[in-house]
Scaffold this motif. Structure first.
Motif, short mmCIF file in Angstrom:
data_model
loop_
_atom_site.label_atom_id
_atom_site.label_comp_id
_atom_site.label_asym_id
_atom_site.label_seq_id
_atom_site.Cartn_x
_atom_site.Cartn_y
_atom_site.Cartn_z
N SER A 231 -2.27 -6.75 5.22
CA SER A 231 -3.48 -7.56 5.37
C SER A 231 -4.34 -7.48 4.11
N ASN A 232 -4.50 -6.28 3.57
CA ASN A 232 -5.27 -6.12 2.34
C ASN A 232 -4.60 -6.80 1.15
N ARG A 233 -3.28 -6.71 1.08
CA ARG A 233 -2.58 -7.37 -0.02
C ARG A 233 -2.82 -8.88 0.02
N ARG A 234 -2.72 -9.47 1.20
CA ARG A 234 -2.95 -10.92 1.32
C ARG A 234 -4.39 -11.26 0.96
N ARG A 235 -5.34 -10.48 1.49
CA ARG A 235 -6.75 -10.76 1.24
C ARG A 235 -7.10 -10.64 -0.24
N LEU A 236 -6.63 -9.59 -0.88
CA LEU A 236 -6.97 -9.35 -2.27
C LEU A 236 -6.21 -10.27 -3.24
N SER A 237 -5.13 -10.85 -2.79
CA SER A 237 -4.34 -11.73 -3.66
C SER A 237 -4.93 -13.13 -3.75
N ASP B 102 11.56 0.00 5.20
CA ASP B 102 10.16 -0.21 5.57
C ASP B 102 9.23 0.69 4.75
N ALA B 103 9.65 1.92 4.50
CA ALA B 103 8.84 2.84 3.68
C ALA B 103 8.75 2.34 2.24
N TRP B 104 9.86 1.85 1.71
CA TRP B 104 9.85 1.29 0.36
C TRP B 104 8.94 0.07 0.30
N SER B 105 9.04 -0.80 1.30
CA SER B 105 8.22 -2.00 1.35
C SER B 105 6.73 -1.65 1.44
N LEU B 106 6.40 -0.67 2.26
CA LEU B 106 5.02 -0.23 2.38
C LEU B 106 4.52 0.34 1.06
N SER B 107 5.34 1.12 0.38
CA SER B 107 4.91 1.70 -0.90
C SER B 107 4.68 0.61 -1.94
N PHE B 108 5.53 -0.43 -1.96
CA PHE B 108 5.34 -1.53 -2.90
C PHE B 108 4.04 -2.27 -2.60
N ASP B 109 3.79 -2.56 -1.32
CA ASP B 109 2.54 -3.23 -0.94
C ASP B 109 1.33 -2.36 -1.28
N ALA B 110 1.44 -1.06 -1.05
CA ALA B 110 0.33 -0.14 -1.34
C ALA B 110 0.04 -0.11 -2.84
N MET B 111 1.07 -0.10 -3.67
CA MET B 111 0.85 -0.12 -5.12
C MET B 111 0.16 -1.42 -5.53
N THR B 112 0.54 -2.52 -4.91
CA THR B 112 -0.09 -3.80 -5.21
C THR B 112 -1.56 -3.77 -4.82
N VAL B 113 -1.86 -3.25 -3.64
CA VAL B 113 -3.24 -3.16 -3.19
C VAL B 113 -4.05 -2.25 -4.12
N ILE B 114 -3.49 -1.15 -4.55
CA ILE B 114 -4.20 -0.25 -5.46
C ILE B 114 -4.55 -0.98 -6.75
N HIS C 45 2.08 0.99 11.82
CA HIS C 45 0.62 1.13 11.95
C HIS C 45 -0.06 0.97 10.60
N PHE C 46 0.37 1.71 9.61
CA PHE C 46 -0.26 1.63 8.29
C PHE C 46 0.13 0.35 7.56
N GLY C 47 1.34 -0.13 7.79
CA GLY C 47 1.80 -1.33 7.11
C GLY C 47 0.98 -2.56 7.46
N THR D 225 -8.30 -1.89 -7.85
CA THR D 225 -8.81 -1.34 -9.11
C THR D 225 -9.48 -2.43 -9.94
N MET D 226 -8.84 -3.60 -9.99
CA MET D 226 -9.45 -4.71 -10.74
C MET D 226 -10.77 -5.14 -10.10
N ARG D 227 -10.80 -5.19 -8.78
CA ARG D 227 -12.02 -5.60 -8.09
C ARG D 227 -13.13 -4.57 -8.31
N LEU D 228 -12.80 -3.29 -8.24
CA LEU D 228 -13.81 -2.24 -8.44
C LEU D 228 -14.28 -2.21 -9.89
N ALA D 229 -13.38 -2.49 -10.82
CA ALA D 229 -13.75 -2.48 -12.24
C ALA D 229 -14.71 -3.61 -12.59
N SER D 230 -14.69 -4.68 -11.79
CA SER D 230 -15.58 -5.81 -12.07
C SER D 230 -17.04 -5.45 -11.79
#
Length: 94
Positions: A87-93, A13-25, A80-82, A29-34
């Motif tokens: 949710s952010n990963r789905r929304r931003l994708s 679960d920690a690995w999965s959360l870190s992968f999702d967090a990297m994706t969200v970052i 809790h954090f996951g 970043t792309m959205r903020l750079a726009s």
């Protein structure tokens, strides 16, 4: 689930959360750079979500047990954090 049996699942679960967090970052970043209004809204949302998630963590950790098992604490904090990160990963994708 006993504490000793829970740790492999917690590690996954920690690995999965870190992968999702990297994706969200990366997606943020792309959205903020726009730039523009979209970037402004995203930056405000990002800060507000982080503050809210930290504020709500103690409620996620409430337990009827007098002492909280470390494995249960880890599972609850990852869940809790996951929830928000997924949710952010789905929304931003989209």
């Amino acid at each position: 689930m006993t504490s000793s049996n829970a740790w492999p699942r917690i590690a996954f679960d920690a690995w999965s959360l870190s992968f999702d967090a990297m994706t969200v970052i990366g997606l943020r970043t792309m959205r903020l750079a726009s730039g523009g209004a979209v970037a402004d809204r995203e930056s405000e949302r990002m800060v507000a979500e982080k503050i809210f998630a930290l504020w709500m963590l103690p409620l996620a950790m409430v337990s009827p047990m007098p002492t909280l098992d470390p494995a249960v604490a880890a599972q609850r904090s990852l869940a809790h954090f996951g929830k928000t990160v997924r949710s952010n990963r789905r929304r931003l994708s989209r």
